[in-house]
Design a protein around this motif. Sequence first.
Motif: not given
Length: 380
Positions: A230, A233, A289
């Motif tokens: 995460g 990103r 994602l």
Amino acid sequence: MTAPVPGVRQQSRRETREQNGVSFLSPGVLDTAEAISRWICRGGTQSSSGAYCGWRRLGNGELSPPYPEITGYTLGFLSSLWPLDDADTARAAAGCAWLVSRSEAGDLSARPEKTGRAVYTFDVAMTAHGLIRHGLAAGDDRAVAAGLRNAEALVAAERRHGELPCVVPGTADVPLGESWSVQGHAHLLKCVQALLSAASSGLKPAADLAERMVHDAIDQQGDPLDALTGGCRSGDQISLHALCYAAEGLWVWGTHSEDPASLDLSRRATEWVWRQRLPGGGFPGFVPLQGRAADRPVPQSDVLAQALRLVALHRLPAPGLEEAVTTLLKSVHQSGDTAAVCYRPQARELHLNCWASLFAVQALRLHADSRYWLPWFALV
């Protein structure tokens, strides 16, 4: 059995296959690694200023603008080959002088032609590491001092802002956009390498910062791998290049400090990256994602070389390993006795890329001979 020498290839004459599938000697692999190394040593992307640039256009030979981060990478790489011949030593000294002059002038900007005065802490770390390693190898106290000055800037930024920022607040004078280099923090784990080099040269607060960064990554609530991915990103995608940086930084800390938790998270991140391998053997620069539509993947040779290098460092069994090595070899452009890696081999306009070539030299050497190894400070 003879103990291996850090960063030195000991070539076997016979073709081998290891049972874990990680290392094999294949005709041409070592030769290609040596040809790429010659291209780097001879200044394949070095400008008249002494700085190393990111790439050279294959068609017309045009260089990209000078690139401090890449100059730092190259100096670190060349320091592991010391002593160099006179011509290569002079080229390395010119690159070092360019970085030293910027540091002494207080100019830590990343890419003025693109990002203005913005100071990217990642880039500052890569220049710090390159300067320190070059200075130690060449006996250049001025280079070591400049590297320590840059590392001190990282420590000061963390103290001032409570964490190491991607971009030092107040330095950006142009819009920087939305990307992993400003949006996520996981890639900053690779700064650990520069901080450890600075600590080994007397800057103790740098080691404390490195330890805090690693522990923050490991001691996450829930699965630290989720937080790591995460933290890579780039808009609605995950940058595999950034995630490889994070895995590399964790490997550096784990190897230096004999920390199994850091090595385990690095290993898991490497396995995650490897699962993103494309059918042709390469790796995309980005993956969507979860739940987001995937664009057509664009293979990037820097990610391919990083993934191969990490698999070798962790001695991981990796499905499709030989195909991936072959794909990397196919991305190489040969010219005489030198060679360079094309950043996006399927692009219409090919760029001979410096950082992908640096990664590739180490990846190919690691896979070609199991007796070749890298200490934590030699990883580019």
